[in-house]
Design an enzyme around this catalytic site. Structure first.
Site, mmCIF file in Angstrom:
data_model
loop_
_atom_site.group_PDB
_atom_site.id
_atom_site.type_symbol
_atom_site.label_atom_id
_atom_site.label_comp_id
_atom_site.label_asym_id
_atom_site.label_seq_id
_atom_site.Cartn_x
_atom_site.Cartn_y
_atom_site.Cartn_z
ATOM 1 N N GLY A 16 11.957 8.625 -0.059
ATOM 2 C CA GLY A 16 12.747 9.222 -1.108
ATOM 3 C C GLY A 16 14.255 9.205 -0.300
ATOM 4 O O GLY A 16 15.485 8.804 -1.033
ATOM 5 N N GLU A 190 -1.641 9.629 9.324
ATOM 6 C CA GLU A 190 -1.619 10.782 8.748
ATOM 7 C C GLU A 190 -2.717 11.705 9.644
ATOM 8 O O GLU A 190 -3.638 11.312 10.446
ATOM 9 C CB GLU A 190 -2.111 10.729 7.457
ATOM 10 N N LYS A 205 -3.528 -2.336 -2.088
ATOM 11 C CA LYS A 205 -2.412 -3.204 -2.181
ATOM 12 C C LYS A 205 -3.084 -4.643 -2.511
ATOM 13 O O LYS A 205 -2.715 -5.695 -3.169
ATOM 14 C CB LYS A 205 -2.191 -3.357 -0.673
#
Length: 427
Positions: A16, A190, A205
């Protein structure tokens, strides 16, 4: 006069913030090329402290619904990820007749069909280029540039985390755990890497890509999925000795019997274009009847690469608004094709066994394979010690169900201590 197009961003994390940066620093170029003034009206982030000193306070909010319901916002960019509340936010934005751009692969791979239908009903656009391949343009080329092709195969490396891990194992001899810890330390993985290393990210995907390539809806739950956690340095070394590289591949193929859509560790020839894709890079290999073979390569993740794809979609929507052609990104899934069961898929295989080192062992294993219609292409004996040896086999093309049936029988042989690993071979 140029039309004014207001953009609202939901989420100010890694991606973002990149979207906000590009939209605010490239506004003149985007406006000139699209024929519309593109302006960021509002940015929503639950933790407003993230935006302090970066986004003017008057255009920041902690409430996503302020973006969704704002009268001056024409395009909503969703970059929070996950199924909920992203699905609710996007659905409401579409119902408010706002165009939507998202990078949400999990959502588009599970509920994308319903959202695209809603967008068409509302006469607005829903774009999702960044959901696959990060900064690599692939969705629009599949839909538009390759529309004149019957696509036979889409195969690619679409997860940077697992590609980094396998690259480290191949180049430095690291164990999987060592390479994973390094990836986490560098921010490539992560704290909970399960979505990557278990193959779920890649499955979402390839579900999206298969749906577009074959014009038939494929959801993530229809994708056969295996992760990389069983890959050992021995597998990497034996693959190299045999002229192969191990990659986590997302594979979609179509033939007269239907579609096969799968994700798993795969041995590919060292000379194949995908074999040289290293580190966190992604690449997607497409085969069409007219174009032949083409490959799309680039960064698969990261703030600015993903933001680049999102802003490209925002630009496309702005152009559509300027030209009065909104609603041009249709679902495209106008056919209903069968997804093959994994048992019916044909592949070549690599198999590693720990067996007793004595006469007749190879013959016993070969007989089981032959009795189950599995033909051996190569057989190598390695690492003899303590009365045991590693046996490495390569097979010719065989159906999955035949291979699984043979494996069950092999596991029951008194001369076999362990089935070490089984990998599919492509290319």
């Amino acid at each position: 006069m140029k039309k004014k197009i207001g953009v609202g961003i939901i989420g100010y994390g890694t991606v973002g913030s990149g979207v906000y940066h590009i939209l605010t620093t490239k506004s003149r170029k985007l406006s000139t090329l699209s024929g519309a003034d593109i302006d960021v009206v509002l940015v929503a982030e639950r933790d407003r402290d993230r935006m302090k000193g970066k986004v003017p306070e008057q255009i920041s909010t902690a409430d996503a619904y302020e973006v969704i319901n704002h009268p001056d916002i024409d395009v909503v960019v969703e970059v929070i990820g996950g199924i909920e509340p992203a699905y609710t936010f996007i659905k409401q934005a579409l119902q408010n007749k706002k165009h939507v751009v998202t990078a949400n692969k999990a959502l588009m791979a599970s509920r994308g069909g319903a959202l695209l239908e809603l967008a068409q009903e509302q006469g607005v656009d829903l774009y999702f280029e960044a959901s696959v391949g990060g900064g690599i343009p692939i969705i629009r080329p599949l839909k538009h540039s390759l529309a004149g092709n019957a696509i036979h195969r889409v195969m690619g490396i679409v997860n940077g985390t697992t590609n980094y891990i396998l690259t480290k194992m191949a180049e430095e001899g690291s164990s999987l755990d060592e390479a994973l810890k390094e990836a986490q330390a560098l921010g490539f993985a992560e704290a909970d890497p399960s979505a990557d290393v278990e193959g779920h990210d890649a499955a979402a995907k390839i579900a999206i890509l298969a749906s577009i390539a074959f014009n038939s809806r494929v959801t993530a739950d229809k994708v056969y999925t295996e992760g990389i956690m069983g890959i050992t340095p021995e597998d990497i070394a034996y693959a190299k000795e045999m002229g192969y590289i191990i990659k986590l591949l997302a594979v979609a193929k179509e033939d007269d019997e239907g579609m096969e859509v799968r994700v798993h560790p795969t041995m590919i020839p060292a000379k194949h274009p995908l074999a040289s894709v290293a580190g966190v890079m992604n690449a997607i290999f497409v085969e069409g009847d007219a174009v032949g073979e083409v490959m799309f390569y680039g960064p698969g993740a990261g703030s600015l690469p993903a933001a680049s794809a999102i802003v490209g979609d925002v630009f496309e929507v702005a152009l559509n608004i300027s030209l009065n052609k909104v609603g041009s990104m249709t679902c495209g899934c106008f056919e209903h094709k069968k997804v093959k069961a994994v048992d019916d898929i044909e592949s070549r295989y690599y198999m590693r066994l720990d067996a007793l080192d004595k006469p007749g062992v190879l013959a016993k294993i070969a007989k089981v394979l032959g009795d189950n219609n599995v033909s051996i292409e190569t057989a190598i004996q390695k690492n003899t010690r303590d009365g045991h040896a590693e046996l490495v086999f390569g097979t010719y093309l065989v159906k999955e169900k035949s291979m699984r049936r043979a494996l069950k029988k092999i596991e029951q042989l008194d001369v076999v201590a362990e089935v070490g690993n089984i990998l599919r071979v492509e290319g």
